[in-house]
Design an enzyme around this catalytic site. Structure first.
Site, PDB file in Angstrom:
ATOM      1  CG  MET A   1      80.812  36.730  53.663  1.00 55.61           C
ATOM      2  SD  MET A   1      79.275  37.294  53.152  1.00 55.61           S
ATOM      3  CE  MET A   1      78.807  37.872  54.396  1.00 55.61           C
ATOM      4  CB  CYS A   2      82.743  42.397  51.141  1.00 58.76           C
ATOM      5  SG  CYS A   2      82.485  41.779  49.398  1.00 58.76           S
ATOM      6  CD  GLN A   3      86.747  42.005  56.693  1.00 55.86           C
ATOM      7  OE1 GLN A   3      86.967  42.615  57.704  1.00 55.86           O
ATOM      8  NE2 GLN A   3      86.806  40.572  57.137  1.00 55.86           N
TER       9      GLN A   3
ATOM     10  CB  ILE B   1      88.426  45.298  51.117  1.00 57.23           C
ATOM     11  CG1 ILE B   1      88.021  44.702  52.500  1.00 57.23           C
ATOM     12  CG2 ILE B   1      89.227  46.673  51.350  1.00 57.23           C
ATOM     13  CD1 ILE B   1      89.487  44.198  53.267  1.00 57.23           C
TER      14      ILE B   1
ATOM     15  CG  ASN C   1      79.637  41.906  54.768  1.00 57.01           C
ATOM     16  OD1 ASN C   1      78.895  40.808  54.458  1.00 57.01           O
ATOM     17  ND2 ASN C   1      80.677  41.691  55.298  1.00 57.01           N
TER      18      ASN C   1
END
Lengths: 251, 251
Positions: A1-3, A75, A105
């Protein structure tokens, strides 16, 4: 997963402290990063397919104070789409003579909407498809740029359509307001007078916000996970959509 | 007047040398600068309303090698529109699932076209109005992304409409080709094997391109004024539109 990281302020504010906190998490999220800064109606976006931990562009963002009223950063850990510049968030489109910036996300399964209007994805992520669909549906719902309350009502109708397809934590801004929706993980807080010293969770960095602010300043920060130790972050409920204006959530 | 710089290459190439040459001219052109880099279908744009001579962002662009096949840069001396981020070239829009990047040098008088479709200016320059009108008319002329030759024919019909309103030196790219039109001042050259050492006109900088290239590399450079002393630049004729692909002009 992204942030994700979002910032909405009532006075142009730099985001170096929070972005530094986000970038320390980039070891696991090494497939690029991006950050978009609104300055009034203008916007600038820095993106790189290198990790925010090592990129020269990330270094610039950490050290060059860009004062902005709305910021969206991301990110990436790739789930759908190759690691390529065109797949790097945030994405930007123009609608009604305003720029719109979007980051996501999550992971949308089997989301292939009919994109028949003026917004087409350039890359091959589910996220950019979702953004193009949102822009298309907003354009259909309103002839010109509506008030923030109206936009929020339209988004509240549209977002569950996306949430239905999977995890949809997202940040969206047109430079006036910042909308945030959580499926799973998203937290927010408001910093305001009296400001004090806070320290980053993941890095040995402390900042005394009282030094750099006036008593009238107010800043909302939205992040996937709380970025600081000594502040009280509120978790979004699943399916919650909030809109932030002038550094605070609208009721 | 502003200064333009374009680069079109058959292999991703950095533009640090030419951008350094452009930036030395920023003393007279202090109202911001911008540069857009295509990397395949993706694009990144660095803009700043500070002069390219002093900006930390310009410093990054001069020292961080971004390899790109199509670059459009602009340093601005404001004629129409305030000095603000939303008035800073190059401008970007998406059409047919491709990004389009545009920069303009000149001054269009009484150009207020009917913009009834999906492209609206965010700022208040004649340049962004011209770009939005071009995008609108391209979208009307073709259902999907046409071949480069077809696009060039459509642009050759549209551009005189703009040229009629005043000075219209412009660069436009969709990441595959770069179109350049001159009303007054625009020059071009092609660098190819055998590469040699060249020196900037306005600065004490020399570079030996033989060190950084292979015999197959080919790069076209387009600039308002010749950037180097020891190369032969060709001036555009008034009203000339050229398209560059893989580092060379198409016949």
């Amino acid at each position: 997963m992204c942030q994700l990281l979002g910032m909405n302020a009532n006075t142009p504010t730099d985001v170096m402290f929070s972005f530094t906190g986000l970038a320390t998490r980039a070891d696991e999220h090494k497939d690029g990063f991006g950050i978009g800064f609104f300055e009034d109606k203008g916007v600038r976006v820095f993106i790189d397919h290198a990790s925010a931990r090592h990129s020269a562009i990330a270094e610039l963002v950490k050290t060059y104070p860009i004062h902005s009223d709305n910021v969206i950063a991301h990110i990436r850990k790739a789930t759908q789409g190759r690691v390529a510049l065109e797949n790097t968030h945030p994405f930007v489109r123009e609608l009604w003579g305003r720029y719109w910036v979007f980051a996501h996300n999550g992971d949308l399964k089997s989301f292939h909407p009919r994109l028949h209007a003026a917004f087409r994805p350039v890359g091959d992520t589910d996220s950019e498809r979702a953004f193009c669909w949102l822009m298309q549906e907003l354009a259909k719902a309103h002839a010109g740029v509506p008030e923030i309350g109206e936009l929020s009502r339209t988004l509240a109708e549209l977002v569950p359509e996306l949430h239905r397809h999977g995890t949809f934590n997202m940040l969206l801004s047109n430079g006036r307001a910042l909308w945030a929706h959580a499926s799973t993980n998203l937290h927010w807080l408001v910093r305001q007078h009296p400001f004090r010293t806070v320290s980053l969770k993941d890095d040995d960095v402390r900042v005394d916000f009282a030094q750099a602010t006036t008593p009238n300043d107010r800043v909302a920060v939205i992040a996937t996970e709380p970025l600081t130790n000594d502040e009280s972050w509120t978790a979004f409920r699943a399916g919650e959509l909030k809109v932030f204006v002038d550094g605070a959530p609208l009721p």
